[in-house]
Structure formats: C-alpha cells, structure tokens
Design a protein around this motif. Structure first.
Motif, PDB file in Angstrom:
ATOM      1  N   PHE A  98      -1.981 -21.341   8.153  1.00  0.00           N
ATOM      2  CA  PHE A  98      -2.578 -21.962   9.337  1.00  0.00           C
ATOM      3  C   PHE A  98      -2.456 -23.489   9.333  1.00  0.00           C
ATOM      4  N   VAL A  99      -2.283 -24.086   8.139  1.00  0.00           N
ATOM      5  CA  VAL A  99      -2.165 -25.547   8.033  1.00  0.00           C
ATOM      6  C   VAL A  99      -0.880 -25.866   7.266  1.00  0.00           C
ATOM      7  N   ASN A 174      -2.259 -26.891  19.183  1.00  0.00           N
ATOM      8  CA  ASN A 174      -2.192 -25.730  18.293  1.00  0.00           C
ATOM      9  C   ASN A 174      -2.519 -26.095  16.846  1.00  0.00           C
ATOM     10  N   ARG A 175      -1.957 -27.205  16.367  1.00  0.00           N
ATOM     11  CA  ARG A 175      -2.153 -27.577  14.965  1.00  0.00           C
ATOM     12  C   ARG A 175      -3.621 -27.920  14.693  1.00  0.00           C
ATOM     13  N   GLU A 176      -4.243 -28.663  15.581  1.00  0.00           N
ATOM     14  CA  GLU A 176      -5.655 -29.022  15.386  1.00  0.00           C
ATOM     15  C   GLU A 176      -6.539 -27.769  15.395  1.00  0.00           C
ATOM     16  N   ALA A 180      -8.924 -26.014  12.385  1.00  0.00           N
ATOM     17  CA  ALA A 180     -10.344 -25.681  12.526  1.00  0.00           C
ATOM     18  C   ALA A 180     -10.599 -24.227  12.139  1.00  0.00           C
ATOM     19  N   VAL A 181      -9.704 -23.328  12.539  1.00  0.00           N
ATOM     20  CA  VAL A 181      -9.847 -21.910  12.185  1.00  0.00           C
ATOM     21  C   VAL A 181      -9.769 -21.737  10.673  1.00  0.00           C
ATOM     22  N   ALA A 182      -8.819 -22.426  10.041  1.00  0.00           N
ATOM     23  CA  ALA A 182      -8.674 -22.314   8.583  1.00  0.00           C
ATOM     24  C   ALA A 182      -9.934 -22.791   7.871  1.00  0.00           C
ATOM     25  N   CYS A 183     -10.516 -23.886   8.333  1.00  0.00           N
ATOM     26  CA  CYS A 183     -11.763 -24.371   7.725  1.00  0.00           C
ATOM     27  C   CYS A 183     -12.882 -23.356   7.894  1.00  0.00           C
TER      28      CYS A 183
END
Length: 445
Positions: A98-99, A174-176, A180-183
């Motif tokens: 995701f990141v 998308n990247r931001e 946030a989802v990964a965190c």
C-alpha cells in the motif's frame, strides 16, 4: 454438547479482528489495480495478472494450512497460534504493497501480493474455522457469522469515512489514501487480535468413536459430499461476479461518470446500506432458510446491476443510487455463506468421524480466491481487449460501451448460473437438526 446461546461479549471479542481483516481485502479490489495502473504507470492488464498470479500459491498453501490447523494441538488451541503468527506478516506485506517506493515493477506487485495473501490465509482461515466451531446450532451459527461480517462492514465504513474526510480536506490522491489505510491496518491489528486471542475460548474438536480417514479415502469423502460441492460452485460464481464490479468501480466513476471525487463517499454509503440491511437479511434467512436467502441477496445485486450500462457522463446521482441499492445485500452474502459452510461440516463429521473444519474452509477459501482472481482478470482483460486504456486522455465510445457491459451485465449472467446450484440445497434447518442429533447419538454410543 450444544453450545448456544453464546454470550454476546464473547461473539464480539471473536469478531473484532474482522474490523481490520475486511479493510485489507477492500483496497485490493477497489484501489490497488487502479493505483498501480494510474499512479505507478504499470499496465492495467499486467497488474490484474500479477494479482491473479499471486493467488496461485494459495492452491498449495490453503489445503496444507487447513489440515495443519485441524491437527495442531497446543495448550493455546488449534487456531490461535496461526493467527498470532500471521498477523505481523500481514502488517509487513500491507505496508509494502500500500505504501510502495516511487519506482516499482510488476514483480514487486506480484511478490508483495503473494505475501499478503499468504499471511491472510494464516489469519483468516483459522479465524473462520474457529467461528464455525463456536456453536452447533443452525441459527446461532448465523448469529456468529453476522457479527463477524457486521464488524467487517463496520471496519470498511470507518476506513471509507477516513478517506472521505481526507478528500474533503484536499488529500484525495491514491497514494495519500493508501498510506492512511496502511496506517489504519498496522496500528489496529495488534490490539484487536490480542483481545480476541485472550478472551475467546476454543472448544475441543468433535470426534466420533470410529477410525479416522486419511489420504485418498479422506478426499473421496469430500468429493462425495454433494452439499459441499454445490456450495463450492455457488461461492465461485458469486465471488467472481462481485469482484468484476469491485475492480471496475473506480474506473467507471472516473472515466464514465466523471466524478472520481465521489469514490470514497459512494463506497461508504454502499457499506452503510449493507450494514443497515443485515437484520433484514437475518429475518429473511430465518423465514426461508439460509441457502435461499443467500441466493436472493445475490439476485438483488444482479437486479440493480442491470442498470449500469445506462449510466453516462454526469449521471452521478443515478449511478450512486444503483450502487447503494445493489450493495445493501453484500454483508448478507458473506454472512450467510459462512454459516452454510458450517452446516455442511456436520455432514462430514458423520462421514469421516472427525471435525475437519480447517480443511473444508481451506477448500472454500481456494474457491473464493480463484473467483477473486477470475473476477480481476475478466474486469481488467475484457475492457482492455475492447480498447479501454485507463491512462489515455480520452476513451473511444465503443470502449466505454463494452466497459459498462462487462461491469453491469456480465456479473448478472454469472449470478444467474448459481441459482440452480443453491435453490434446493439439501441442508435446511430441519436437516441440520437431524445431523446434530445423529452426531450426538454416535458420540454417546
């Protein structure tokens, strides 16, 4: 021994990890293909193929994992050690996928997708098996599955709410949003999993006083279990239909409707509708039995999907309304499918003399993952074959027409194929009570 009704607090503790587990699965369909195609400049069909190929390992891992989960004996139980092992691997793979760094290849997508799906198997398969064994009652199993899928829908609502707030604040890239989802995943998994492992007991495996089966004889019992095979076929059809649309949601909203900014709010409203409708589908299942209720839930999806090819540029209100109506049965489909799977296991206990929950859920898991892979491949390859290119500034009209046909009508056809398999399913409430009575008599006797 019958184990119902279960305390609500115990069921909640069991279901809590699915708040985050469900968050992991949603971006894999809704975000990852579009993100790696649009932001990372990788070919859409190649990304779809990489995600599909990453599931090939599951064909070997899932059955092994299922058998090991059934046979493991520790003082902590059969299921808990695997969940504890898989959780940190899931956190690592989620962050990497995701990141990602600025420059990646399709090999990167393939490698980290493979690890993510492997770790998901280590966690999700034992968790589902554990839940199926918490009760032996037909309706109570639906209650357990409903809490699990309800928390899954709630987790997705929370995650989509975060994305909606980010979009309102000007952080809609998308990247931001994937960061946030990964965190959210990495920081929520440890406390939720720890509470579940600490508070929820595992009951001893059910065994009948007869010799166990193994090898070819064990496999023959599976192949002769018609209820299982019919469930398997239905799950594959419904899963692929759902994934075709999930993969294309954002592309349709961006390239057809022209309102990419509505993506997170739209999916949020869909999941709120799905969560709110769970009591309705529970009532329907109690009235007409689970197998027919799950079919009605799937046909409800198909009914509203018929309107998707009518969507055009600027039709945001019409499109979002279809999405909300269509999605109001999603949680019910997964909830009822898992509950039906637990009922099929009672038939196998009588045939094999052993509780092989892990192995059966592994085979169901393979079917679902193959359905996901098929859905992603169809959703990416078919539009591309008709000239759709998400990186192009404009799309040929014919490509848009075929994109909407694949998105709207193909899933309806796939869902319709599942109706004959499940409508007259052999295990209803009365038959399940008979199976439990036979198991109880054999254990005493």
């Amino acid at each position: 021994m019958e184990r119902h009704p279960l305390p609500r607090g115990l069921i909640i503790a069991y279901a809590l990890p699915h708040l985050t587990h469900a968050v992991i699965t949603l971006p894999m369909a809704l975000f990852i293909p579009a993100f790696y195609a649009e932001d990372m400049a990788l070919p859409l069909a190649g990304v779809g193929a990489a995600i599909a190929a990453s599931r090939v390992l599951d064909l070997f891992v899932d059955p092994i994992m299922g058998v090991l989960s059934d046979r493991l004996r520790t003082r902590w139980g059969r299921r808990k050690p695997w969940i504890a092992l898989g959780t940190p691997l899931m956190m690592l793979a989620t962050w990497a996928l995701f990141v990602p760094p600025p420059q990646v290849s399709l090999i990167y997508v393939l490698a980290w997708s493979t690890l993510l799906f492997l770790s998901f198997t280590l966690v999700d398969l034992p968790h589902k098996s554990w839940g199926a064994e918490l009760s032996t009652d037909y309706l109570e199993r639906t209650r357990v599955a409903a809490w699990r899928e309800g928390f899954g829908a709630l987790g997705q609502v929370i995650f989509l709410s975060v994305l909606s707030v980010m979009s309102l604040l000007g952080h809609g890239g998308n990247r931001e949003q994937l960061w946030a989802v990964a965190c959210l995943i990495v920081f929520s998994l440890p406390p939720l999993v720890s509470l579940c492992l600490a508070k929820v007991p595992e009951f001893p495996a059910e065994e009948l006083p007869q010799p166990g089966v193994s090898g070819w004889e064990a496999l023959k019992l599976v192949l002769h279990n018609r209820a299982f095979l019919r469930t398997l076929g239905t799950l594959m059809l419904l899963g692929s239909a759902v994934m075709i649309q999930a993969t294309l949601h954002k592309l349709v909203l961006t390239h057809v409707v022209g309102r990419a900014d509505l993506f997170a709010p739209m999916i949020l409203l869909e999941h709120l509708a799905s969560l709110a409708a769970v009591p309705v589908w529970l009532a329907i299942a109690r009235r007409i039995n689970k197998h027919r209720a799950v079919l009605l839930a799937a046909l409800w999806v198909g009914l509203w999907s018929l309107g998707f090819p009518l969507v055009g540029s600027g039709d945001a209100a019409f499109y979002v309304t279809l999405i909300i109506l269509r999605g109001s049965s999603f949680a019910a489909i997964f909830m009822l499918s898992n509950s039906i799977a637990a009922d099929v296991l009672d038939q196998d206990i009588l045939a094999s003399g052993r509780q092989r929950t892990g192995m059966f859920f592994a085979l169901w898991g393979i079917a679902v993952k193959l359905a996901v892979a098929l859905g992603v491949v169809l959703a990416t390859a078919l539009p591309a074959a008709f000239g759709f290119d998400p990186t192009a500034a404009s799309q040929p009209p014919e490509a848009i027409i075929w994109l909407l046909r694949v998105y709207g009508w193909l899933p309806c056809l796939v869902i319709a194929l599942g109706v004959p398999l499940m409508w007259n399913f052999p295990i209803d409430h009365a038959r399940q009570r008979q199976l439990r009575a036979e198991i109880a008599a054999r254990r005493k006797g």
